[in-house]
Design an enzyme around this catalytic site. Structure first.
Site, PDB file in Angstrom:
ATOM      1  N   GLY A 154      -0.043  -0.164   8.551  1.00 41.85           N
ATOM      2  CA  GLY A 154      -1.043  -1.132   9.005  1.00 41.85           C
ATOM      3  C   GLY A 154      -0.738  -2.542   8.530  1.00 41.85           C
ATOM      4  N   LEU A 182      11.614   6.379   0.208  1.00 42.01           N
ATOM      5  CA  LEU A 182      11.632   5.783  -1.130  1.00 42.01           C
ATOM      6  C   LEU A 182      11.995   6.809  -2.203  1.00 42.01           C
ATOM      7  CD1 LEU A 182       8.411   3.677  -0.619  1.00 42.01           C
ATOM      8  CD2 LEU A 182      10.671   2.699  -1.131  1.00 42.01           C
ATOM      9  N   GLY A 208       4.793   3.462   0.966  1.00 42.83           N
ATOM     10  CA  GLY A 208       4.337   4.524   0.080  1.00 42.83           C
ATOM     11  C   GLY A 208       3.049   5.133   0.590  1.00 42.83           C
ATOM     12  N   SER A 254      -0.757   5.587   0.827  1.00 41.28           N
ATOM     13  CA  SER A 254      -1.744   4.504   0.680  1.00 41.28           C
ATOM     14  C   SER A 254      -3.163   5.015   0.483  1.00 41.28           C
ATOM     15  CB  SER A 254      -1.685   3.594   1.911  1.00 41.28           C
ATOM     16  OG  SER A 254      -2.045   4.319   3.067  1.00 41.28           O
ATOM     17  N   TYR A 291      -3.750   8.531  -6.607  1.00 41.18           N
ATOM     18  CA  TYR A 291      -3.252   7.336  -5.922  1.00 41.18           C
ATOM     19  C   TYR A 291      -3.407   6.107  -6.825  1.00 41.18           C
ATOM     20  CZ  TYR A 291      -3.589   3.314  -2.736  1.00 41.18           C
ATOM     21  OH  TYR A 291      -3.454   2.081  -2.148  1.00 41.18           O
TER      22      TYR A 291
HETATM   23  P1  NAI Z   1      -0.116   2.554   5.541  1.00 45.37           P
HETATM   24  O1  NAI Z   1      -0.304   3.965   5.101  1.00 45.37           O
HETATM   25  O2  NAI Z   1      -0.568   2.180   6.910  1.00 45.37           O
HETATM   26  O3  NAI Z   1       1.411   2.127   5.389  1.00 45.37           O
HETATM   27  C1  NAI Z   1       2.244   2.649   4.387  1.00 45.37           C
HETATM   28  C2  NAI Z   1       3.601   2.895   4.988  1.00 45.37           C
HETATM   29  O4  NAI Z   1       4.432   3.476   3.982  1.00 45.37           O
HETATM   30  C3  NAI Z   1       3.575   3.876   6.174  1.00 45.37           C
HETATM   31  O5  NAI Z   1       4.142   3.298   7.331  1.00 45.37           O
HETATM   32  C4  NAI Z   1       4.365   5.068   5.683  1.00 45.37           C
HETATM   33  O6  NAI Z   1       5.167   5.668   6.713  1.00 45.37           O
HETATM   34  C5  NAI Z   1       5.227   4.453   4.592  1.00 45.37           C
HETATM   35  N1  NAI Z   1       5.658   5.469   3.626  1.00 45.37           N
HETATM   36  C6  NAI Z   1       4.945   6.507   3.129  1.00 45.37           C
HETATM   37  N2  NAI Z   1       5.716   7.268   2.326  1.00 45.37           N
HETATM   38  C7  NAI Z   1       6.932   6.688   2.294  1.00 45.37           C
HETATM   39  C8  NAI Z   1       8.146   7.012   1.666  1.00 45.37           C
HETATM   40  N3  NAI Z   1       8.273   8.096   0.881  1.00 45.37           N
HETATM   41  N4  NAI Z   1       9.204   6.209   1.859  1.00 45.37           N
HETATM   42  C9  NAI Z   1       9.109   5.114   2.657  1.00 45.37           C
HETATM   43  N5  NAI Z   1       7.980   4.755   3.294  1.00 45.37           N
HETATM   44  C10 NAI Z   1       6.895   5.546   3.116  1.00 45.37           C
HETATM   45  O7  NAI Z   1      -0.854   1.656   4.446  1.00 45.37           O
HETATM   46  P2  NAI Z   1      -1.266   0.124   4.534  1.00 45.37           P
HETATM   47  O8  NAI Z   1      -2.726   0.064   4.721  1.00 45.37           O
HETATM   48  O9  NAI Z   1      -0.383  -0.601   5.447  1.00 45.37           O
HETATM   49  O10 NAI Z   1      -0.972  -0.329   3.042  1.00 45.37           O
HETATM   50  C11 NAI Z   1       0.290  -0.864   2.678  1.00 45.37           C
HETATM   51  C12 NAI Z   1       0.373  -0.903   1.157  1.00 45.37           C
HETATM   52  O11 NAI Z   1      -0.724  -1.647   0.662  1.00 45.37           O
HETATM   53  C13 NAI Z   1       0.296   0.479   0.506  1.00 45.37           C
HETATM   54  O12 NAI Z   1       1.137   0.505  -0.626  1.00 45.37           O
HETATM   55  C14 NAI Z   1      -1.145   0.575   0.062  1.00 45.37           C
HETATM   56  O13 NAI Z   1      -1.284   1.424  -1.069  1.00 45.37           O
HETATM   57  C15 NAI Z   1      -1.462  -0.868  -0.256  1.00 45.37           C
HETATM   58  N6  NAI Z   1      -2.883  -1.162  -0.120  1.00 45.37           N
HETATM   59  C16 NAI Z   1      -3.447  -1.275   1.114  1.00 45.37           C
HETATM   60  C17 NAI Z   1      -4.788  -1.567   1.234  1.00 45.37           C
HETATM   61  C18 NAI Z   1      -5.444  -1.776   2.560  1.00 45.37           C
HETATM   62  O14 NAI Z   1      -6.634  -2.077   2.558  1.00 45.37           O
HETATM   63  N7  NAI Z   1      -4.776  -1.652   3.684  1.00 45.37           N
HETATM   64  C19 NAI Z   1      -5.637  -1.708   0.045  1.00 45.37           C
HETATM   65  C20 NAI Z   1      -4.924  -1.567  -1.209  1.00 45.37           C
HETATM   66  C21 NAI Z   1      -3.595  -1.326  -1.270  1.00 45.37           C
HETATM   67  C1  15L Z   2      -6.603   1.293  -0.671  1.00 43.54           C
HETATM   68  O1  15L Z   2      -5.936   1.177  -1.702  1.00 43.54           O
HETATM   69  C2  15L Z   2      -6.049   1.938   0.538  1.00 43.54           C
HETATM   70  O2  15L Z   2      -4.654   1.751   0.656  1.00 43.54           O
HETATM   71  C3  15L Z   2      -6.715   1.498   1.820  1.00 43.54           C
HETATM   72  O3  15L Z   2      -6.365   2.411   2.845  1.00 43.54           O
HETATM   73  C4  15L Z   2      -8.220   1.390   1.678  1.00 43.54           C
HETATM   74  O4  15L Z   2      -8.776   2.641   1.644  1.00 43.54           O
HETATM   75  C5  15L Z   2      -8.590   0.557   0.465  1.00 43.54           C
HETATM   76  O5  15L Z   2      -7.888   0.930  -0.705  1.00 43.54           O
HETATM   77  C6  15L Z   2     -10.088   0.578   0.152  1.00 43.54           C
HETATM   78  O6  15L Z   2     -10.461   0.774  -0.998  1.00 43.54           O
HETATM   79  O7  15L Z   2     -10.867   0.353   1.082  1.00 43.54           O
END
Ligand code: NAI
Ligand code: 15L
Length: 274
Positions: A23, A61, A82, A84, A145
């Protein structure tokens, strides 16, 4: 500035974006193009429609050798790949714990100077919604997580103290097109504010090891960014524009519902039930 080629047209020659199929990766992919001649997009799954100025390197990763290859020729990393959300420990360990170690080993060995790391507010999800947390507050992860994100923050701190590799840990709240529930009225980070947060993390001349919470200028606050003032992050958006959807600026507390008592919301009960 970390320029690998003296006559680069853009501030960086090659930026690596992990999690590019996710995302936030899809948002950043479009917005970081002005910052680098080449954006290397990586994910465990393929990324569609690679265009000029982009290159694709699919990589798990958890695969140490592949991660080392991934970092070759890279000037700085935006690490958004990673798991998420909350999950069983084993997959989180592979992607977020082993994966972080592989990334920083390669960063060190290949001489990359800076990482912008997508950490999470779930490092401190077991604070109450009545508390104000800052970058120096003791960690209180709300699940495996959140624990993996604590590990990432500590690992990056070690690589700074030992080797001088700079990292900005972004404790992102909830970065989605709009808040999905009352909790996200507090935790919401608009995509424009996310891009600004990443920009200051990447371009501020000296960041050392910094921790900053990522929210927009929302009415209710759980997090105090005064310890990250050196980054000069000024959010422009606010969840206020969605106020008609939710009765209050922050979720109501039900004393019988852990997900309303603690900042982590649904994450605090998402883990294993013993
Ligand atoms: P997402 O789940 O949409 O994207 C994460 C991506 O990492 C996915 O495309 C997935 O295929 C990839 N992935 C998973 N395992 C993997 C591996 N072993 N090797 C390589 N790639 C791998 O999550 P999003 O929402 O885009 O979040 C991105 C980052 O931001 C994450 O690290 C998440 O923890 C962090 N984050 C996001 C928040 C949000 O509100 N969207 C809030 C807090 C942190
Ligand atoms: C996170 O850390 C997650 O990556 C995201 O998917 C949301 O759930 C967010 O926190 C949240 O707390 O809303």
């Amino acid at each position: 500035m970390m320029m690998s080629e003296q006559f680069s047209e853009k501030p960086f020659n090659r930026l690596l974006l992990t999690g590019a199929a996710g995302g936030l990766g899809r948002v950043l992919r479009e917005r970081i193009k002005p910052w680098a001649n080449i954006v290397r997009l990586s994910d465990i799954v393929t990324v569609e429609n690679i265009v000029a100025g982009e290159e694709l390197q699919v990589c798990d990763l958890a695969d140490k050798a592949a991660v080392h290859e991934l970092l070759k020729g890279v000037d700085a990393v935006l690490h958004f790949g990673g798991i998420s959300v909350e999950d069983k420990f084993e997959p989180i360990m592979q992607a977020n714990i082993l994966g972080m170690h592989h990334l920083y080993e390669a960063v060190y060995k290949l001489g990359v100077r800076r990482v912008v790391y997508a950490s999470s507010s779930h490092t401190v999800g077991f604070y109450r919604t009545t508390e104000l947390v800052d970058a120096d507050s003791p960690l209180r992860p709300d699940g495996f997580y959140g624990l993996s994100k604590c590990f990432g923050e500590a690992l990056s701190r070690y690589y700074y103290d030992r080797f001088g590799i700079e990292t900005v840990c972004l404790r992102i709240g909830s970065s989605f097109p709009e808040p999905r529930n009352a909790r996200m009225m507090v935790t919401y980070l608009s995509y424009d504010d996310l891009v600004e947060l990443v920009r200051v993390a990447l371009f501020t001349p000296r960041v050392g090891h910094s921790i900053i919470f990522g929210t927009s200028d929302n009415q209710a606050r759980w997090w105090d960014n005064s310890k990250a003032a050196h980054l000069g992050f000024t959010p422009r958006d606010s969840s206020r524009v969605f106020a008609d959807r939710f009765a209050q600026a922050a979720p109501a507390v039900d004393p019988h519902d852990l997900t309303s008592i603690y900042q982590g919301g649904p994450f605090v009960t998402a883990g294993p039930q013993y």
